[in-house]
Design a protein around this motif. Sequence first.
Motif, PDB file in Angstrom:
ATOM      1  N   ALA A 172       0.083   0.759  -3.983  1.00 38.97           N
ATOM      2  CA  ALA A 172       0.543   1.877  -4.806  1.00 38.97           C
ATOM      3  C   ALA A 172       1.507   1.432  -5.896  1.00 38.97           C
ATOM      4  O   ALA A 172       1.884   2.238  -6.750  1.00 38.97           O
ATOM      5  N   GLY A 173       1.926   0.163  -5.879  1.00 44.33           N
ATOM      6  CA  GLY A 173       2.874  -0.339  -6.855  1.00 44.33           C
ATOM      7  C   GLY A 173       2.198  -1.033  -8.017  1.00 44.33           C
ATOM      8  O   GLY A 173       0.982  -0.920  -8.226  1.00 44.33           O
ATOM      9  N   VAL A 174       2.991  -1.808  -8.755  1.00 45.25           N
ATOM     10  CA  VAL A 174       2.469  -2.471  -9.958  1.00 45.25           C
ATOM     11  C   VAL A 174       1.813  -3.814  -9.659  1.00 45.25           C
ATOM     12  O   VAL A 174       1.255  -4.437 -10.570  1.00 45.25           O
ATOM     13  N   GLY A 175       1.852  -4.248  -8.402  1.00 45.05           N
ATOM     14  CA  GLY A 175       1.281  -5.542  -8.053  1.00 45.05           C
ATOM     15  C   GLY A 175      -0.144  -5.752  -8.524  1.00 45.05           C
ATOM     16  O   GLY A 175      -0.444  -6.752  -9.196  1.00 45.05           O
ATOM     17  N   PRO A 176      -1.063  -4.853  -8.185  1.00 42.07           N
ATOM     18  CA  PRO A 176      -2.451  -5.046  -8.635  1.00 42.07           C
ATOM     19  C   PRO A 176      -2.581  -5.133 -10.155  1.00 42.07           C
ATOM     20  O   PRO A 176      -3.398  -5.900 -10.674  1.00 42.07           O
ATOM     21  N   GLU A 177      -1.759  -4.361 -10.872  1.00 42.93           N
ATOM     22  CA  GLU A 177      -1.827  -4.386 -12.333  1.00 42.93           C
ATOM     23  C   GLU A 177      -1.360  -5.724 -12.898  1.00 42.93           C
ATOM     24  O   GLU A 177      -2.018  -6.299 -13.782  1.00 42.93           O
ATOM     25  N   VAL A 178      -0.218  -6.223 -12.411  1.00 37.48           N
ATOM     26  CA  VAL A 178       0.280  -7.484 -12.974  1.00 37.48           C
ATOM     27  C   VAL A 178      -0.626  -8.645 -12.578  1.00 37.48           C
ATOM     28  O   VAL A 178      -0.750  -9.624 -13.329  1.00 37.48           O
ATOM     29  N   ILE A 179      -1.278  -8.536 -11.418  1.00 38.32           N
ATOM     30  CA  ILE A 179      -2.236  -9.575 -11.031  1.00 38.32           C
ATOM     31  C   ILE A 179      -3.411  -9.592 -12.005  1.00 38.32           C
ATOM     32  O   ILE A 179      -3.794 -10.647 -12.530  1.00 38.32           O
ATOM     33  N   MET A 180      -4.003  -8.436 -12.249  1.00 39.79           N
ATOM     34  CA  MET A 180      -5.169  -8.383 -13.129  1.00 39.79           C
ATOM     35  C   MET A 180      -4.806  -8.778 -14.564  1.00 39.79           C
ATOM     36  O   MET A 180      -5.567  -9.487 -15.235  1.00 39.79           O
ATOM     37  N   ALA A 181      -3.629  -8.361 -15.022  1.00 43.17           N
ATOM     38  CA  ALA A 181      -3.212  -8.732 -16.375  1.00 43.17           C
ATOM     39  C   ALA A 181      -2.949 -10.229 -16.470  1.00 43.17           C
ATOM     40  O   ALA A 181      -3.326 -10.879 -17.457  1.00 43.17           O
ATOM     41  N   PRO A 197      -8.033   0.722   7.310  1.00 44.86           N
ATOM     42  CA  PRO A 197      -8.517   2.088   7.527  1.00 44.86           C
ATOM     43  C   PRO A 197      -7.462   3.125   7.109  1.00 44.86           C
ATOM     44  O   PRO A 197      -6.275   2.969   7.378  1.00 44.86           O
ATOM     45  N   GLY A 198      -7.929   4.156   6.412  1.00 44.46           N
ATOM     46  CA  GLY A 198      -7.029   5.237   6.018  1.00 44.46           C
ATOM     47  C   GLY A 198      -6.090   4.897   4.880  1.00 44.46           C
ATOM     48  O   GLY A 198      -5.074   5.580   4.688  1.00 44.46           O
ATOM     49  N   LEU A 199      -6.406   3.877   4.093  1.00 40.10           N
ATOM     50  CA  LEU A 199      -5.527   3.472   2.997  1.00 40.10           C
ATOM     51  C   LEU A 199      -5.446   4.579   1.940  1.00 40.10           C
ATOM     52  O   LEU A 199      -6.451   5.054   1.449  1.00 40.10           O
ATOM     53  N   LYS A 200      -4.205   4.973   1.622  1.00 43.42           N
ATOM     54  CA  LYS A 200      -3.953   5.986   0.600  1.00 43.42           C
ATOM     55  C   LYS A 200      -3.166   5.335  -0.536  1.00 43.42           C
ATOM     56  O   LYS A 200      -1.934   5.390  -0.554  1.00 43.42           O
ATOM     57  N   ARG A 216       3.226   6.350  -5.124  1.00 44.78           N
ATOM     58  CA  ARG A 216       3.577   7.176  -3.971  1.00 44.78           C
ATOM     59  C   ARG A 216       3.756   6.305  -2.725  1.00 44.78           C
ATOM     60  O   ARG A 216       2.829   5.594  -2.320  1.00 44.78           O
ATOM     61  N   LEU A 217       4.922   6.380  -2.117  1.00 43.09           N
ATOM     62  CA  LEU A 217       5.195   5.616  -0.909  1.00 43.09           C
ATOM     63  C   LEU A 217       4.361   6.156   0.245  1.00 43.09           C
ATOM     64  O   LEU A 217       4.346   7.361   0.484  1.00 43.09           O
ATOM     65  N   ASP A 218       3.665   5.249   0.940  1.00 46.21           N
ATOM     66  CA  ASP A 218       2.837   5.682   2.061  1.00 46.21           C
ATOM     67  C   ASP A 218       2.778   4.570   3.104  1.00 46.21           C
ATOM     68  O   ASP A 218       2.637   3.397   2.753  1.00 46.21           O
TER      69      ASP A 218
END
Length: 329
Positions: free
Chosen positions: A18-27, A81-84, A89-91
């Motif tokens: 839910a954080g910026v990690g995936p974005e900074v990785i792809m960039a 399983p059940g990843l939101k 959003r903190l989950d």
Amino acid sequence: MAANGASRPVAITMGDPAGVGPEVIMAALSALPAEERRDIVVVGSRAVLERAGKVVGSALTVGLRGQPGNHGVIVEEVEVPGLKAEFGRLDPSCGEAAFRYIERAVRLTEAGETAGIVTAPINKEALNKAGHKYDGHTGMLAALTGSKASFMLLASPRLKAIHVSTHVSLRDAIGRATTERVLATIQAGHEHLMRVGYERPRIAVAGLNPHCGENGLFGTEDVEFIAPAVEQARALGIDAHGPISADTVYFRAYNGAFDLVVAQYHDQGHIPMKLVAFDTTVNVSLGLPIDRTSVDHGTAFDIAGTGKADHGNMLEAIAYGRRLAASRG
């Protein structure tokens, strides 16, 4: 990066989905040459990475590790399983995912399938809500690898700091500044700098109290615990100095007097590092049987999904991780 004649990729853990990690990785991966991307595998979720790629405008396709296809990003898929994974959003499911990504990367590295780990940011609250009671990456990695001790080093081109303690209260940090722990921290920093090319690292040890206690006027810890650790380090042939008042030691190190500062607690090391090198500091875990580097920023839930997160720190962490992988190989 080679072991037994075979190239081993560096593993990047995706962090909190839910954080910026995936974005900074792809960039970051989009900014790397194709030949460097081939030596990287992302441990996480293909769907989340594809979503992040759209956010940052990446043209790279995402493929699964071990499956045929000429993809720009290779992912080691970890099912949760059940990843939101809703942006910002903190989950607890995201905390569970972050833990599973790190655990898989550790096992891959222990097995020799990957050469080391680069971590994207996790959210400690989400991690704990998922039942994983760690103070952050460093403690989690120590537990997963069975290490008795680990150390956090922050590295930038002109200033480096290694911490005697990190994610504990200031009251507890004072108690952890024992002669044994300070000496072990000095040794870990010395060994790391030797590994990355310093012939004789110059290590400054910051005092704990204001002005190192002024000979007992403001506390006796510097005289009782820290000074003996410095003396023992010097007896081992380490070029250690201190304790030196923390209000001057970083200025001296930044201007070339020392290669590394031993900080006695979290903020004593983090504040000067983030002041002078916020975008270029790399978090390095020492004392583990595997290599790990990381960005030195958090999940930034407030801007997650906007594409505003700067990927420069991730590029620095990848470069440092590749450097360690090459030295280990």
